[in-house]
Structure formats: structure tokens, C-alpha cells
Design a protein around this motif. Structure first.
Motif, PDB file in Angstrom:
ATOM      1  N   UNK A 156       0.795  -1.214   0.015  1.00  0.00           N
ATOM      2  CA  UNK A 156       0.031  -0.154  -0.246  1.00  0.00           C
ATOM      3  C   UNK A 156       0.898   1.089   0.177  1.00  0.00           C
ATOM      4  N   UNK A 157       2.094   1.179   0.463  1.00  0.00           N
ATOM      5  CA  UNK A 157       2.972   2.313   0.278  1.00  0.00           C
ATOM      6  C   UNK A 157       3.635   2.776  -1.014  1.00  0.00           C
ATOM      7  N   UNK A 158       3.965   3.946  -0.900  1.00  0.00           N
ATOM      8  CA  UNK A 158       4.258   4.524  -2.277  1.00  0.00           C
ATOM      9  C   UNK A 158       5.523   4.674  -2.905  1.00  0.00           C
ATOM     10  N   UNK A 159       5.814   4.865  -4.026  1.00  0.00           N
ATOM     11  CA  UNK A 159       7.040   5.146  -4.766  1.00  0.00           C
ATOM     12  C   UNK A 159       6.893   6.813  -5.026  1.00  0.00           C
ATOM     13  N   UNK A 160       7.765   7.307  -5.039  1.00  0.00           N
ATOM     14  CA  UNK A 160       7.712   8.787  -5.511  1.00  0.00           C
ATOM     15  C   UNK A 160       8.587   9.086  -6.685  1.00  0.00           C
ATOM     16  N   UNK A 161       8.146   9.986  -7.613  1.00  0.00           N
ATOM     17  CA  UNK A 161       8.959  10.375  -8.736  1.00  0.00           C
ATOM     18  C   UNK A 161       8.535  11.848  -8.697  1.00  0.00           C
ATOM     19  N   UNK A 162       9.375  12.681  -9.553  1.00  0.00           N
ATOM     20  CA  UNK A 162       9.082  14.135  -9.543  1.00  0.00           C
ATOM     21  C   UNK A 162       9.158  14.511 -11.221  1.00  0.00           C
ATOM     22  N   UNK A 163       8.603  15.499 -11.423  1.00  0.00           N
ATOM     23  CA  UNK A 163       8.599  16.021 -12.963  1.00  0.00           C
ATOM     24  C   UNK A 163       7.574  16.961 -13.082  1.00  0.00           C
ATOM     25  N   UNK A 164       7.124  17.031 -14.511  1.00  0.00           N
ATOM     26  CA  UNK A 164       6.102  17.815 -14.856  1.00  0.00           C
ATOM     27  C   UNK A 164       5.594  17.377 -16.449  1.00  0.00           C
ATOM     28  N   UNK A 165       4.394  17.684 -16.479  1.00  0.00           N
ATOM     29  CA  UNK A 165       3.921  17.083 -17.700  1.00  0.00           C
ATOM     30  C   UNK A 165       2.939  18.058 -18.283  1.00  0.00           C
ATOM     31  N   UNK A 166       2.723  18.441 -19.547  1.00  0.00           N
ATOM     32  CA  UNK A 166       2.169  19.717 -20.313  1.00  0.00           C
ATOM     33  C   UNK A 166       1.334  18.686 -21.516  1.00  0.00           C
ATOM     34  N   UNK A 167       0.168  19.236 -21.829  1.00  0.00           N
ATOM     35  CA  UNK A 167      -0.652  18.965 -22.989  1.00  0.00           C
ATOM     36  C   UNK A 167      -1.168  20.030 -23.619  1.00  0.00           C
ATOM     37  N   UNK A 168      -1.540  20.173 -24.724  1.00  0.00           N
ATOM     38  CA  UNK A 168      -2.331  21.317 -25.369  1.00  0.00           C
ATOM     39  C   UNK A 168      -3.811  20.836 -25.801  1.00  0.00           C
ATOM     40  N   UNK A 169      -4.655  21.577 -25.603  1.00  0.00           N
ATOM     41  CA  UNK A 169      -6.021  21.331 -25.557  1.00  0.00           C
ATOM     42  C   UNK A 169      -6.436  22.269 -26.799  1.00  0.00           C
ATOM     43  N   UNK A 170      -7.310  21.887 -27.884  1.00  0.00           N
ATOM     44  CA  UNK A 170      -7.656  22.913 -28.874  1.00  0.00           C
ATOM     45  C   UNK A 170      -9.021  22.397 -29.354  1.00  0.00           C
ATOM     46  N   UNK A 171      -9.696  23.527 -29.966  1.00  0.00           N
ATOM     47  CA  UNK A 171     -10.962  23.330 -30.321  1.00  0.00           C
ATOM     48  C   UNK A 171     -11.044  22.983 -31.602  1.00  0.00           C
ATOM     49  N   UNK A 172     -12.230  22.138 -32.063  1.00  0.00           N
ATOM     50  CA  UNK A 172     -12.152  21.561 -33.400  1.00  0.00           C
ATOM     51  C   UNK A 172     -12.059  22.676 -34.603  1.00  0.00           C
TER      52      UNK A 172
END
Length: 316
Positions: A156-172
Motif C-alpha cells: 500500500x506504500x508509495x514510490x515517489x517520482x518528480x517532474x512535470x507534464x503538459x498537454x495542449x487542448x484545442x477546439x475543433x
């Protein structure tokens, strides 16, 4: 006098750069209306600790006032906006999914393009705190990474990581105008709050995910396959919080469950964006998993959960 961006901002700038380049965005125009929504859990904790240490060691009179500006949570929002000259709507969120806010802006016609991201990194103090509370998996006796990942799945315990993530949303409309690639279509999202697990992000009451399943059912064709992206680091955590809902989905649809945190660790806000990034790419490639939909489950600090349903899009 200037201070360089702190680590909190640096990793955000790097991930945002990759997303902008992948989306082929032209940000040179002065009047671009590209928005930026960022979520975080830990914010500029390292800068806060550094600032407080200087106050204690040197006293108020000897600490530069400018240094305080790097302790503010939305410093990452300002640094990224200035670096890429983004002029659209912007906001920083604590423990809420930035993609849901970006989706709403586009659905309401307020914006055509919104960059959504998550940024977090761990300080030594935070890691020690997690360790002292007996929340971290002890892998000191396990040599290889693959064996560490395997052992984590039965805890049940955790592994930790670090970082960032980005995504682009766009209208049709914007996608058609720019004639760019599209990975997937967001059909719907769902947010909920688990008041029984405010102090934990690694477990939720089973009804939290079941509510999302009930909302998404109307969008899913019964003969189509689903990739389910788990919100949890280990199999034990997933079984506690997601098993019932996944079994319900499986009655009509073949479901392929993926646990991406088992490989990246729990990256807090970044993990909530990472799950959607991975899912959209799987739908675009459609080779190994051959899914028509992706169901992404996210568990935030503070008791919030967010869920997204993606669909393959073959028009672009």
C-alpha cells in the motif's frame, strides 16, 4: 537584479516547451490568445524552505526582498507565460485538474487553445516527512529497478517520482484551421470529492470511480475496447479503490488496465497530466492495445478525484 527560475519553474518550462513544439504552435504573434492552466500540489516548496532558512540564519535585514517572489506558488505560471509570451487566460490550481478547466474554457468559447500542465518536485524535507510517517516503500534491499517495481505492486506504500507534464487542448475549429495532428478527443470529464480520505491520495471510496463510470456510460459503445489508466502507484492501491468499477466496465467492454505510476512513481500534479498524455498517444498509435476509448482516473491530494474519457479521432 534578477533571479533565475527555480527548479519548480525550470522543469515546467522544459515540459511546456515540448508540448508547444509537438503542437506546432506559433507564439511569435504579439496578440496570441493561447491560455495556460497549471496545477500543483507542493508548489515552490524548495524556494520557501530556502527563504525561511536565510531568514533564520541571516535575519530579515540581510535577505534580498526579491528572493521572496520565488516562494509564491504561481511563480511557475508567470515564468512560463513570460518565457513563451502567452497572452491568453491563465490560472494556477491547487490539487485540481488543469485539463478540466482548460476543457471548460474551450467548450464555453472563451478560448481556442489552452496549454494545461502539472508541476511538482520533492524537497528533502518532504521525502523525510513521508518516510517518518511510514508511507514510503523500502527498496533498500532490492537491487534492480524492475524488482523494485514488482515489489511495489504488493504494497500500500508509495514510490515517489518528480517532474512535470503538459498537454495542449484545442477546439475543433482551431484544429481544422491550423491543419495539425490530433491525438484524441475529450468526450467528458467528472470530478468528485472523498471526504473520508482527505489526508490520502493513494486510496478512495469505491463509489468515487463508480460515479464517473455511470456518467461516462452514455458515451461508450458496448462493442468497443477501453484502456483504463489507473490513478494509483501499486496494484494493492488500485484494487482497494478501482476494482469494483473496472469489473463493471468489463461486463460489456474488454478493458486493458495500465498503471503508469508503477514506472514513473507518484509525481503528484504531474501524474494527473501524464496519464492523459499517455492515453492520448495510445489512442493515436492504436497498435498494441487497439482501444477505442481511454478512461483516465486521477487521485489528487486533499480528497479530490478527477476522471476523463477520451475517444479515438481518425479525422486528422
Amino acid at each position: 537584479e534578477r533571479l533565475l527560475p527555480n527548479k519548480y519553474s525550470q522543469i515546467g518550462i522544459l515540459a511546456c516547451k515540448n508540448a508547444i513544439e509537438d503542437a506546432n504552435l506559433n507564439l511569435k504573434e504579439q496578440d496570441n490568445e493561447v491560455g495556460l492552466i497549471i496545477e500543483t500540489c507542493l508548489a515552490a516548496t524548495e524556494s520557501v524552505e530556502d527563504y525561511l532558512n536565510d531568514l533564520y540564519q541571516k535575519g530579515v535585514a540581510r535577505v534580498r526582498p526579491l528572493k521572496f517572489t520565488k516562494t509564491v506558488a504561481n511563480t511557475v505560471l508567470g515564468d512560463i507565460s513570460r518565457h513563451f509570451k502567452l497572452n491568453g487566460q491563465s490560472s494556477l490550481l491547487y490539487n485540481e485538474n488543469s485539463i478540466s478547466y482548460g476543457f471548460d474554457l474551450i467548450q464555453k468559447g472563451v478560448a481556442d487553445i489552452v496549454i494545461c500542465g502539472g508541476v511538482d518536485h520533492f524537497t528533502e524535507f518532504r521525502i523525510l516527512s513521508e518516510q517518518e510517517n511510514n508511507l514510503l516503500l523500502d527498496t533498500s534491499q532490492v537491487k534492480s529497478l524492475s524488482n523494485k517495481l514488482k515489489s511495489a505492486q504488493f504494497s500500500e506504500k508509495n514510490l515517489l517520482g518528480e517532474g512535470s507534464a503538459f498537454i495542449v487542448l484545442e477546439s475543433e475549429k482551431s484544429v481544422k484551421k491550423r491543419q495539425v495532428k490530433i491525438y484524441a478527443e475529450i468526450l467528458d470529464y467528472h470530478s468528485n470529492f472523498d471526504f473520508e480520505n482527505v489526508d490520502y491520495s493513494y486510496k478512495r471510496q469505491p463509489y468515487i470511480l463508480s460515479n464517473a463510470c455511470n456518467r461516462f456510460k452514455k458515451h461508450i459503445d458496448s462493442d468497443k475496447k477501453i484502456t483504463f489508466m489507473s490513478a494509483y502507484t501499486t496494484q494493492v492501491q488500485s484494487d482497494l479503490s478501482e476494482a469494483l468499477a473496472i469489473n463493471e466496465l468489463n461486463k460489456d467492454n474488454p478493458v486493458n488496465v495500465i498503471n503508469h505510476k508503477a514506472y514513473t512513481g507518484d509525481m503528484k500534479a504531474a501524474s494527473n497530466i501524464m496519464g492523459l498524455c499517455i492515453s492520448s498517444q495510445l489512442l493515436k498509435k492504436d497498435k498494441e492495445y487497439s482501444s477505442n476509448y481511454a478512461f483516465i482516473s486521477n487521485s489528487h491530494e486533499g480528497g479530490t478525484s478527477s476522471h476523463f474519457l477520451l475517444k479515438q479521432n481518425s479525422n486528422y
